[in-house]
Write an enzyme that holds these catalytic residues in place. Structure first.
Site, PDB file in Angstrom:
ATOM      1  N   HIS A 134      -3.320   5.975   3.297  1.00 18.28           N
ATOM      2  CA  HIS A 134      -4.261   5.210   3.215  1.00 18.28           C
ATOM      3  C   HIS A 134      -3.725   3.933   3.428  1.00 18.28           C
ATOM      4  CE1 HIS A 134      -5.878   1.400  -0.274  1.00 18.28           C
ATOM      5  NE2 HIS A 134      -7.368   2.549   0.334  1.00 18.28           N
TER       6      HIS A 134
ATOM      7  N   SER B 193     -11.185  -1.434   0.124  1.00 20.86           N
ATOM      8  CA  SER B 193      -9.573  -0.939   0.377  1.00 20.86           C
ATOM      9  C   SER B 193     -10.274  -1.479   2.069  1.00 20.86           C
ATOM     10  CB  SER B 193      -9.609   0.601   0.480  1.00 20.86           C
ATOM     11  OG  SER B 193      -9.036   0.827  -1.095  1.00 20.86           O
TER      12      SER B 193
ATOM     13  N   ASP C 140       1.615  -1.401   0.288  1.00 24.36           N
ATOM     14  CA  ASP C 140       0.162   0.059   0.161  1.00 24.36           C
ATOM     15  C   ASP C 140       0.809   1.647   0.486  1.00 24.36           C
ATOM     16  OD1 ASP C 140      -2.939   1.590   0.673  1.00 24.36           O
ATOM     17  OD2 ASP C 140      -2.941  -0.489   1.157  1.00 24.36           O
TER      18      ASP C 140
END
Length: 536
Positions: free
Chosen positions: A235, A477, A195
């Site tokens: 994120h 996600s 990520d």
């Protein structure tokens, strides 16, 4: 049989180059045409597009002609994935060496390339390169007429941009019950998060020392210069906090600072335009935990500070995991979470057979569980004779690498009322482009409270004037790490299934809770950790 006007059969023509790269080159030259009046393509492009036809009838691109070659200075660079020919007479390693020689001959500056530059990298059966169009044309001209055993290149793909697919949800998957009843906390498991990085100083990961890994495992950056334990985008830290970690209110000075998000639309009285604002509202939290709180996490950073990255970054990371695991002989990284991807178009390549999907399948075959977000492209516009255009669920919208056959592909549901609200409108839906059933499971993906970092935490701080430890976010996600955490928790107490990811996938699919929705929407249903544990 008449040709379907909606299907471009030219895309089925065998070629050294993939259809999306051809399309990209077309678009580049159309833009050049608009700016300079040049309407012709390089000779190499003509050869490229008229070669290796399986039916014998050559069909050049419509309305295109051939000009003299342009200089490298006039041509932008292309980022490509070059798939090596496994049938090359001297083997794939020699093919890689020969290809590197050819690329350096064409562009000598590549000889001085370093890993940080990312202009020329070799991994497994792929070469990742940043080259000019002229170099691409020369390479294709060399390859397209050679016998198969003489060719060093199998296929050339664009290096697709990948992007992120954006706690009351822990009880929804029954992880809290599994913690109490079975001590299924993820202890002893190691999960790789591919990520934007994991913020190493976030208090969520301190209690169980989740980020403390030992060699040969190490946190790594694949973006070129980033720190895998920094997350300027935010994120990856949010994803990681769903998988593992834990924090109680009394463990941090001033207590936990968590926020929900509210959208406020108002009309400007002067311009009469609708303006949207986001407000952050404090949410009291006494304790928050990941699905597998004691699982170790290893950060493989594949997205940059803007949340962007290349497919090649992910392939390099997957290959590194295989290397660390001694290609399945010594399994010390047990699972991977991929909450990143890109949209799939059926004309690009055989569904599930892209380089990224191939690498995912290869890693699963080595014994590693790979959990992938289905994507957030599950809705579009529906136009009927009886009504104007409206937003509607959209099938055939699974993203890559979610199309990989052996991956556990995860769609999204409401965080605590999945039976009522069903599958999230944005969650990508199946089947795959070649007719396989996907997604495999669904999990909570709406308004999920997890770790804040980077630009996310900064945005809250700017609006509220206070630090932010946790914030809501939505997307598949957020759904994928629920499944990653559930599998890590399961394996921590059912160790006989470590190294058997296909059996693990079947156990979780067979024990999933049916939400009463279409298979294309929900897969086999919502992940249920308690039922999975009790089923074996």
């Amino acid at each position: 049989m008449p040709t379907d006007p909606e299907m471009d059969r030219f895309n089925l023509t065998r070629s050294v180059i993939s259809a999306p790269l051809i399309r990209d080159l077309h678009e580049r030259h159309r833009r050049k045409t608009a700016n300079t009046g040049i309407t012709k393509f390089p000779q190499g492009m003509k050869n490229l597009l008229t070669s290796r036809n399986s039916g014998g009838d050559q069909e050049p691109p419509r309305n295109e002609q051939v000009p003299p070659q342009q200089s490298d200075a006039d041509l932008p660079h292309l980022e490509v994935i070059i798939e090596l020919n496994l049938a090359y007479k001297d083997g794939v390693e020699k093919a890689a060496e020969r290809l590197k020689e050819l690329l350096v001959q064409a562009e000598p500056e590549l000889a001085a390339d370093t890993d940080g530059d990312h202009h020329l990298r070799i991994s497994s059966q792929y070469v990742f390169a940043r080259i000019t169009e002229n170099t691409l044309h020369l390479l294709v001209d060399r390859e397209h007429d050679l016998p198969r055993q003489e060719r060093i290149v199998q296929y050339i793909w664009p290096d697709f941009d990948v992007e992120p697919h954006l706690h009351r949800s822990v009880p929804t998957v029954k992880a809290d019950a599994a913690h109490v009843a079975f001590c299924a906390s993820g202890k002893g498991m190691v999960w790789a998060v591919l990520d934007s990085g994991i913020q190493g100083d976030h208090p969520h990961f301190k209690k169980h020392d989740n980020l403390n890994v030992t060699l040969p495992i190490q946190h790594m950056d694949f973006t070129g210069g980033g720190d895998p334990l920094q997350d300027p985008f935010g994120h990856g830290t949010h994803v990681a906090g769903i998988i593992a970690g834990e924090l109680q209110n009394d463990q941090i000075d001033g207590g936990i600072k968590a926020f929900t998000r509210t959208r406020v639309d108002r009309m400007d009285p002067n311009t009469r335009e609708i303006k949207t604002d986001i407000k952050y509202i404090p949410e009291p939290i006494e304790r928050i935990t990941g699905v597998a709180p004691e699982c170790k996490l290893v950060s493989f950073r594949v997205l940059d500070q803007n949340g962007r990255g290349k497919t090649s970054n992910i392939i390099m990371a997957l290959n590194k995991i295989n290397e660390i695991n001694a290609y399945g002989r010594s399994l010390i990284i047990h699972g991977v979470n991929l909450s990143v991807g890109y949209g799939f178009e059926a004309e690009w390549f055989a569904c599930g057979q892209s380089p990224l999907c191939t690498e995912v399948n290869r890693l699963v075959k080595s014994g590693v569980v790979v959990v992938v977000a289905a994507g957030n492209t599950g809705y579009g516009t529906l136009q009927t004779d009886a009504m104007s255009a409206v937003k509607s669920p959209l099938q055939l919208s699974i993203n890559d690498p979610g199309n990989a056959e052996l991956a556990i592909t995860v769609g999204a549901t409401h965080r605590d009322q999945p039976h009522t609200y069903g599958v999230s409108y944005f969650s990508s839906k199946g089947p795959t482009g070649d007719g396989r059933m996907k997604p495999d499971l669904v999990a909570p993906g709406e308004k999920i409270q997890s770790c804040a970092a980077g630009t996310t935490a900064a945005a809250v701080n700017l609006k509220t004037g206070t630090p932010c430890h946790y914030v809501e976010d939505s997307g598949t996600s957020m759904a994928a790490p629920h499944v990653s955490g559930a599998v890590a928790a399961f394996l921590s107490i059912r160790k006989e299934f470590i190294g058997q990811p296909e059996k693990v996938k079947k156990i979780f699919m067979d024990s999933a809770i049916d939400l009463g929705r279409s298979r294309d929407f929900q897969g086999k249903g919502m992940v249920d950790l308690m039922r999975a544990i009790q089923s074996v």
